[in-house]
Design an enzyme around this catalytic site. Structure first.
Site, PDB file in Angstrom:
ATOM      1  N   TYR A 155       0.858  -1.415  -0.588  1.00  0.00           N
ATOM      2  CA  TYR A 155       0.145   0.270  -0.077  1.00  0.00           C
ATOM      3  C   TYR A 155       0.984   1.492   0.076  1.00  0.00           C
ATOM      4  CZ  TYR A 155      -3.825   3.162   1.910  1.00  0.00           C
ATOM      5  OH  TYR A 155      -4.175   4.213   2.519  1.00  0.00           O
ATOM      6  N   LYS A 162      -6.150  -1.196  -1.935  1.00  0.00           N
ATOM      7  CA  LYS A 162      -7.243  -1.079  -1.159  1.00  0.00           C
ATOM      8  C   LYS A 162      -7.422  -1.891  -0.988  1.00  0.00           C
ATOM      9  CE  LYS A 162      -6.688   4.082  -0.216  1.00  0.00           C
ATOM     10  NZ  LYS A 162      -7.183   4.464   1.122  1.00  0.00           N
TER      11      LYS A 162
END
Ligand SMILES: NC(=O)c1ccc[n+]([C@@H]2O[C@H](COP(=O)([O-])OP(=O)(O)OC[C@H]3O[C@@H](n4cnc5c(N)ncnc54)[C@H](O)[C@@H]3O)[C@@H](O)[C@H]2O)c1
Ligand SMILES: O=C(O)C[C@H](O)C(=O)O
Ligand SMILES: [Mn+2]
Length: 541
Positions: A91, A164
């Site tokens: 991420y 995500k």
């Protein structure tokens, strides 16, 4: 009937060397794998060692994506064993590197759906084909015009939807079979991409206006029709579109804008964590946002709401909040305010020197903020002079430079501690290692929406809520703020990412309970904990 080769090539089904001899015979993959059978733990140890041998974070991320594309269970099991180490790789911030280089590095479409404003493919058909019989409960969709703080990345932005969603599973246990990443390609205004021969998106400027609105609406209608139990998460739309889209749909469908709402929740939670440490009330603070776009305005709205809950009137609460954007302090006579900025714009008559309040330093000098939040994308904007000016009027300045990725942060936690002699209460959007300063170890909270959106989504989906409303959002913020132990010197304003799965669960319960208490669920839920447990997925064979 799935053929043996299809099984091995399907990351949802494939166990690789993890298939037992019985499974190999049954599925027809006997002889198609090396003879040794490995446990998931053995596969993980071997794969993790390979991961560690990669020379750069980008290489590490590409390797993990290869594992993800091959075997979801192994990927998520390994993620679960190394959450703190993997979060910044899978991420933010390393995801920013893969987005910038997506077209050049492309190898796999990663089960995402790519909608083009130029093509006339049928939205429903593509969604159904991508789902391949799965009942999709969660979509993360982006048009990638405002990726983190790095701007417009066209179809490359699909990676943020994929990333995500990975965090939804790692943090909250959302089943990877329940999710779908979607990118809406209405062009890009990024010259570098338009000139890159490898660029894989539509090679023209962004289409705006009615055609864009219809494009988005066609997608929403098709998604809602195809997947009746859908939670629709919007990510990284540009300032002018994000709020507009959310406001259009939020009262009719279960939907969520991460940059506006998710960031609002986590930053309020961080502010409440700081209040835990100082023993003060939020409604006593002077709040200054530097950068008042999706995130900045979203946070201000959440802080405002909390001040109302603490008993302030609307007028009183507004008098505690100041927004600075490109124009300087925002005034109500400006003709370019966004609808989200307007409620917090000030009157020039409040200040003797209103016309000089055009830069952050002048505003800090004038209003003496106790909380300063950065969502401006301007690296280094919180200078030593500004921070020390702020610190000269408040015992524990609360400073949250939230711009991502690392290269855009308004100030580093280390500098903030040094400039304020350890007094500042700091959170950044990116992960920061503990900092030693004058014999105290300071833990730095990560005020990143990743700490809340997974639990928020899981709780909302489990509750079968018809909408995601402000009460649920407020419940999420409060469930996190209470987890901080403010008595320890150097305590962080937020719980550590090592507890991500634990507090994702807390958030999920708080949110689901709120929906149930409000009576806004589609189905009758008698026990939110078991509803949440029933949805959860664990990476195991
Ligand atoms: N930590 C988190 O969880 C989190 C969440 C969302 C966004 N962010 C970060 O916040 C930043 C902004 O994201 P966004 O989605 O709100 O983008 P946005 O484009 O909607 O907002 C950015 C705002 O900053 C303003 N701005 C630009 N230059 C400025 C300057 N020189 N002075 C003052 N204001 C200026 C812009 O006019 C705009 O209003 C990004 O870096 C993003 O990564 C962090
Ligand atoms: O993606 C992140 O790390 C947080 C946030 O959504 C952002 O846009 O910066
Ligand atoms: Mn975002």
């Amino acid at each position: 009937m799935t053929t043996p080769i299809e099984i091995l090539n399907n990351p949802f089904l494939n166990k690789g060397t993890g298939f037992t001899m019985e499974e190999r015979k049954e599925l027809g993959v006997a002889g198609l794998l090396p003879p040794r059978v490995q446990t998931l733990e053995e596969q993980e140890a071997q794969t993790y060692a390979q991961f560690q041998s990669k020379p750069s974070d980008l290489e590490k991320r590409l390797f993990l994506m290869e594992i993800f594309n091959t075997n979801h269970t192994l990927f998520y099991y390994m993620f679960s064993q190394h959450v703190v180490e993997f979060m910044p790789i899978v991420y933010d911030p390393v995801i920013a590197d893969t987005i910038e280089n997506y077209s050049d590095l492309f190898v796999d479409p990663q089960n995402a759906v790519y909608f083009s404003i130029d093509n006339d493919e049928d939205f429903e058909t593509s969604l159904k084909n991508a789902a391949n019989g799965r009942d999709i409960k969660l979509i993360v969709v982006t048009d990638a015009e405002g990726i983190l703080g790095i701007g417009d990345w066209g179809v490359n932005g699909v990676d943020i939807a994929v990333g995500k969603l990975m965090v939804y599973t790692a943090a909250a246990g959302v089943n990877p079979a329940d999710v779908l990443p979607v990118v809406l390609d209405n062009g890009t205004n990024n010259k570098e991409l338009l000139e890159n021969p490898n660029y894989l998106g539509n090679r023209h400027e962004r289409v705006r206006g009615e055609k864009y609105d219809k494009f988005v609406d066609d997608f929403v209608q098709a998604a809602e029709k195809t997947f009746p139990n859908l939670y629709l998460h919007w990510e990284d739309f540009a300032r002018q579109n994000g709020a507009k889209i959310l406001n259009k749909y939020k009262n009719d469908i279960t939907t969520f804008n991460d940059d506006i709402q998710g960031t609002g929740i986590i930053t309020l939670a961080a502010a409440l964590g700081a209040m835990n440490i100082t023993g003060e009330k939020l409604s006593e603070q002077t709040y200054l946002s530097f950068g008042a776009g999706s995130a900045g305005s979203g946070i201000a709205a959440r802080i405002y709401d909390e001040m109302l809950q603490e008993g302030l009137s609307e007028e009183e609460a507004k008098s505690h909040i100041y927004l600075v954007d490109k124009q300087g302090l925002l005034f109500d006579d400006m003709d370019d305010l966004t609808p989200e900025q307007a409620p917090f714009a000030r009157k020039r008559s409040e200040f003797a020197n209103a016309d000089q309040l055009k830069d952050l330093m002048s505003v800090v000098k004038e209003i003496h903020p106790t909380i300063l939040v950065g969502t401006s994308t301007v690296p280094g904007a919180f200078t030593k002079e500004i921070v020390q000016e702020m610190a000269s009027h408040v015992e524990r300045p609360i400073i949250f430079p939230l711009s991502n990725p690392t290269k855009l942060v308004e100030a580093t936690a280390k500098d903030l501690l040094e400039w304020t002699d350890g007094k500042a209460l700091v959170a950044n959007g990116i992960p920061v290692d503990p900092i030693e300063y004058k014999g105290v170890t300071y833990n730095i909270g990560q005020a990143n929406n990743a700490l809340v959106y997974p639990g928020l989504g899981l709780g909302t989906i489990a509750s079968t809520a018809k909408v995601l409303n402000d009460e649920m959002i407020s419940a999420a913020a409060h469930s996190l703020g209470g987890l901080v132990d403010g008595t320890k010197p150097g305590a962080a304003v937020l719980p550590p990412v090592s507890q991500l799965t634990k507090f994702s669960e807390d958030v999920a319960i708080a949110v689901a309970q709120s929906a149930v208490d409000q009576g806004i669920t589609k189905e009758k839920i008698s026990d939110v904990k078991s509803a949440i447990e029933a949805l959860k997925w664990e990476p195991k064979y």
